[in-house]
Design an enzyme around this catalytic site. Structure first.
Site, short mmCIF file in Angstrom:
data_model
loop_
_atom_site.label_atom_id
_atom_site.label_comp_id
_atom_site.label_asym_id
_atom_site.label_seq_id
_atom_site.Cartn_x
_atom_site.Cartn_y
_atom_site.Cartn_z
N ASP A 4 -5.66 -2.22 0.20
CA ASP A 4 -6.40 -3.24 0.95
C ASP A 4 -7.34 -2.62 1.98
OD1 ASP A 4 -5.74 -5.69 -0.07
OD2 ASP A 4 -3.98 -5.96 1.21
N TYR A 47 -12.55 3.88 13.20
CA TYR A 47 -11.45 4.38 12.37
C TYR A 47 -11.33 5.91 12.40
CZ TYR A 47 -8.47 5.16 8.27
OH TYR A 47 -7.48 5.58 7.42
N GLY A 52 0.80 -1.22 0.00
CA GLY A 52 0.00 0.00 0.00
C GLY A 52 0.84 1.28 0.00
P1 NAP Z 1 -2.95 -1.05 3.73
O1 NAP Z 1 -2.58 -1.30 2.31
O2 NAP Z 1 -3.96 -1.90 4.40
O3 NAP Z 1 -1.59 -1.03 4.57
C1 NAP Z 1 -1.61 -0.93 5.96
C2 NAP Z 1 -0.24 -1.33 6.46
O4 NAP Z 1 -0.24 -1.25 7.90
C3 NAP Z 1 0.11 -2.77 6.10
O5 NAP Z 1 1.48 -2.86 5.80
C4 NAP Z 1 -0.20 -3.52 7.38
O6 NAP Z 1 0.52 -4.73 7.55
C5 NAP Z 1 0.28 -2.47 8.37
N1 NAP Z 1 -0.15 -2.78 9.75
C6 NAP Z 1 -1.40 -2.89 10.22
N2 NAP Z 1 -1.36 -3.24 11.52
C7 NAP Z 1 -0.05 -3.33 11.86
C8 NAP Z 1 0.64 -3.65 13.05
N3 NAP Z 1 -0.02 -3.97 14.17
N4 NAP Z 1 1.99 -3.63 13.04
C9 NAP Z 1 2.66 -3.35 11.91
N5 NAP Z 1 2.07 -3.05 10.74
C10 NAP Z 1 0.73 -3.04 10.73
O7 NAP Z 1 -3.50 0.45 3.92
P2 NAP Z 1 -3.02 1.87 3.36
O8 NAP Z 1 -4.18 2.46 2.70
O9 NAP Z 1 -1.73 1.76 2.63
O10 NAP Z 1 -2.84 2.65 4.74
C11 NAP Z 1 -1.62 3.26 5.15
C12 NAP Z 1 -1.97 4.39 6.10
O11 NAP Z 1 -2.67 5.42 5.39
C13 NAP Z 1 -2.87 3.98 7.26
O12 NAP Z 1 -2.47 4.62 8.45
C14 NAP Z 1 -4.24 4.50 6.81
O13 NAP Z 1 -5.10 4.72 7.90
C15 NAP Z 1 -3.84 5.76 6.11
N6 NAP Z 1 -4.85 6.26 5.17
C16 NAP Z 1 -5.23 5.52 4.10
C17 NAP Z 1 -6.21 6.03 3.22
C18 NAP Z 1 -6.65 5.29 2.02
O14 NAP Z 1 -7.54 5.81 1.29
N7 NAP Z 1 -6.09 4.12 1.70
C19 NAP Z 1 -6.79 7.29 3.48
C20 NAP Z 1 -6.38 8.01 4.59
C21 NAP Z 1 -5.41 7.49 5.42
P3 NAP Z 1 -0.14 -6.18 7.17
O15 NAP Z 1 0.05 -6.36 5.69
O16 NAP Z 1 0.65 -7.12 8.00
O17 NAP Z 1 -1.59 -6.11 7.58
#
Ligand code: NAP
Length: 241
Positions: free
Chosen positions: A200, A164, A15
């Site tokens: 994801d 969230y 991601g």
């Molecule tokens: P993602 O693809 O689901 O990636 C989340 C990452 O966090 C994965 O590498 C996951 O590891 C890791 N993670 C979760 N729990 C963990 C733990 N206990 N220890 C270590 N790693 C952990 O989601 P993403 O969209 O890239 O999100 C990245 C950040 O951006 C997050 O903080 C999210 O809230 C923020 N964000 C995302 C969006 C969006 O539209 N996607 C919008 C606003 C903010 P695993 O693979 O092991 O689960």
């Protein structure tokens, strides 16, 4: 920044976190790929190295004290300091999250990872960050955590959420408290929103690419010494808290 800049990105196996690591690696930085799953972590490290980045794996579960302590030790042994920490790891906690039907366990998971995990990792890494000439901390938040935006009851700022979105409001509040405590140091700490990114986390419903989502974190990771601290940004500029 010195030439040999060392960064740690949490949740960097996929991601947005992976693309933040790729972007920092492309600057010539050494990048720690923080991830809890060994196979996914090593695959990400291999991919980053194949693209020319000086990447190394950091076993890291942000919800686990021993794991975070071991991660700090690993970075200390390898680099002796840390220049940039990107607290990117995050979870939704699961669905549904409408306040009237949410399972309290869902709230607990979101807060444990998105807030307490950030505090745990930040405090473990602070002694290493304090050795940097230009330390930066970036907390991946979201506009869904903006109480200013959410308090317009007619506005749709993401789905209804008792887990969230409030966890990101909590993270924003914590970011401000760190900035206050650290304001007489050279540590700059800010929150970032990547926009709605296809990952994801949202079953790939987002409209932006992870690379686009990574851009604001990379910008805040590379702030000049007179850059802002205690603020919240997306690609368009300042986001109201
Ligand atoms: P993602 O693809 O689901 O990636 C989340 C990452 O966090 C994965 O590498 C996951 O590891 C890791 N993670 C979760 N729990 C963990 C733990 N206990 N220890 C270590 N790693 C952990 O989601 P993403 O969209 O890239 O999100 C990245 C950040 O951006 C997050 O903080 C999210 O809230 C923020 N964000 C995302 C969006 C969006 O539209 N996607 C919008 C606003 C903010 P695993 O693979 O092991 O689960």
């Amino acid at each position: 920044m010195s030439e040999n800049t060392i960064a740690l990105v949490t949740g960097a196996n996929k991601g947005i976190g992976f693309e933040i690591a790729a972007g920092l690696g492309a600057l010539g930085w050494t990048v720690g790929v923080g991830a809890r799953n060994e196979v996914l972590r090593e695959e990400a490290v291999a991919k980053l190295r194949a693209a020319g980045a000086d990447a190394f794996g950091v076993p890291l579960d942000v919800t686990d004290d021993a794991s975070v302590t071991a991660a700090a030790r690993l970075i200390e042994d390898r680099a002796g300091r840390l220049d940039v920490l990107v607290n990117n790891a995050g979870v939704t906690g699961g669905m549904p999250q409408a306040p009237t039907e949410v399972d309290p366990a869902t709230v607990r998971i979101a807060v444990e990872t998105n807030v307490i995990g950030v505090i745990r990792v930040t405090n473990a890494m602070l002694p290493l960050l304090r050795r940097s000439p230009s330390p930066r901390i970036v907390n991946m938040s979201s506009t869904v955590g903006s109480l200013t935006l959410q308090s317009d009851l007619a506005a749709v700022i993401g789905p209804l959420s008792a887990a969230y979105s409030p966890s990101k409001s909590f993270l924003n509040a914590v970011t401000i408290q760190y900035a206050k405590e650290l304001r007489d140091t050279n540590i700059l700490i800010n929150a970032a929103c990547p926009g709605f990114v296809a990952t994801d986390l949202n079953n790939f419903r987002g409209t932006r690419t992870p690379e686009e989502g990574a851009a604001i974190a990379i910008k805040l990771a590379t702030l000049p010494d007179n850059g802002p601290t205690g603020s919240f940004f997306d690609d368009s500029g300042v986001v109201p808290w």
